[in-house]
Design a protein around this motif. Structure first.
Motif, short mmCIF file in Angstrom:
data_model
loop_
_atom_site.label_atom_id
_atom_site.label_comp_id
_atom_site.label_asym_id
_atom_site.label_seq_id
_atom_site.Cartn_x
_atom_site.Cartn_y
_atom_site.Cartn_z
N ASP A 41 0.83 -1.21 0.00
CA ASP A 41 0.00 0.00 0.00
C ASP A 41 0.86 1.26 0.00
OD1 ASP A 41 0.79 -0.58 2.66
OD2 ASP A 41 -0.96 0.45 3.50
N LYS A 42 1.98 1.21 0.69
CA LYS A 42 2.90 2.36 0.69
C LYS A 42 3.71 2.41 -0.60
CE LYS A 42 3.16 2.71 5.70
NZ LYS A 42 1.79 2.33 5.80
N ARG A 43 4.07 1.26 -1.14
CA ARG A 43 4.78 1.22 -2.42
C ARG A 43 3.92 1.84 -3.52
NH1 ARG A 43 5.85 -4.15 -4.35
NH2 ARG A 43 7.48 -3.26 -5.65
N ALA A 44 2.62 1.61 -3.46
CA ALA A 44 1.71 2.16 -4.46
C ALA A 44 1.71 3.69 -4.43
CB ALA A 44 0.29 1.62 -4.24
N ALA B 109 -1.98 9.40 -15.44
CA ALA B 109 -0.93 8.37 -15.35
C ALA B 109 -1.50 7.01 -14.96
CB ALA B 109 0.14 8.79 -14.35
N GLY B 110 -2.79 6.96 -14.63
CA GLY B 110 -3.42 5.69 -14.27
C GLY B 110 -3.06 5.21 -12.87
N ALA C 106 2.95 6.10 -7.40
CA ALA C 106 2.10 7.15 -7.94
C ALA C 106 2.84 8.48 -7.99
CB ALA C 106 0.82 7.28 -7.11
N ALA C 107 3.54 8.81 -6.91
CA ALA C 107 4.30 10.07 -6.88
C ALA C 107 5.40 10.06 -7.92
CB ALA C 107 4.88 10.29 -5.49
N THR C 108 6.05 8.94 -8.10
CA THR C 108 7.14 8.84 -9.06
C THR C 108 6.63 8.99 -10.49
OG1 THR C 108 8.33 7.40 -7.54
CG2 THR C 108 9.05 7.39 -9.83
#
Length: 113
Positions: free
Chosen positions: A64-67, A105-106, A71-73
């Motif tokens: 969940d944190k990787r997502a 960006a989806g 997204a920010a990247t």
């Protein structure tokens, strides 16, 4: 119920099937400048996204944190995404602009399952 009762896609599968194609569709024509001039913005964002996916997995960061990091990247070069030429400081505080870019960006639904 998922199609054919398959388990939900892992984050990497979602990136490669949903996000990466959008990055290339939207940013393949935008040429970088300076030392990155041989690459498109799509290539730059893709490389950065793959990097954070790999490093965050190696570090044991929960999906969940990787997502959220992914997204920010995917939208991290805000000034290159803005058609009006506004600076990063302004764009980073523009929630409507950020939401729009995350949707394009989806990745706006990443982190929500």
């Amino acid at each position: 119920m998922r199609l054919l009762n398959r388990p939900p896609k892992i984050l990497e599968e979602r990136y490669f099937s949903e996000v990466r194609p959008l990055l290339y569709k939207q940013h393949r024509m935008y040429r970088q400048r300076g030392k990155r001039e041989k690459h498109t913005l799509a290539e730059h964002l893709d490389s950065a996204c793959q990097f954070v996916l790999t490093v965050s997995k190696m570090a044991g960061v929960p999906d969940d944190k990787r997502a959220v990091i992914l997204a920010a990247t995917a939208v991290h070069d805000l000034n290159k995404l803005d058609e009006r030429g506004r600076n990063v400081k302004t764009l980073a505080r523009d929630k409507a602009f950020l939401r729009e870019q995350l949707e394009k960006a989806g990745v706006s639904s990443f982190g929500s399952g």
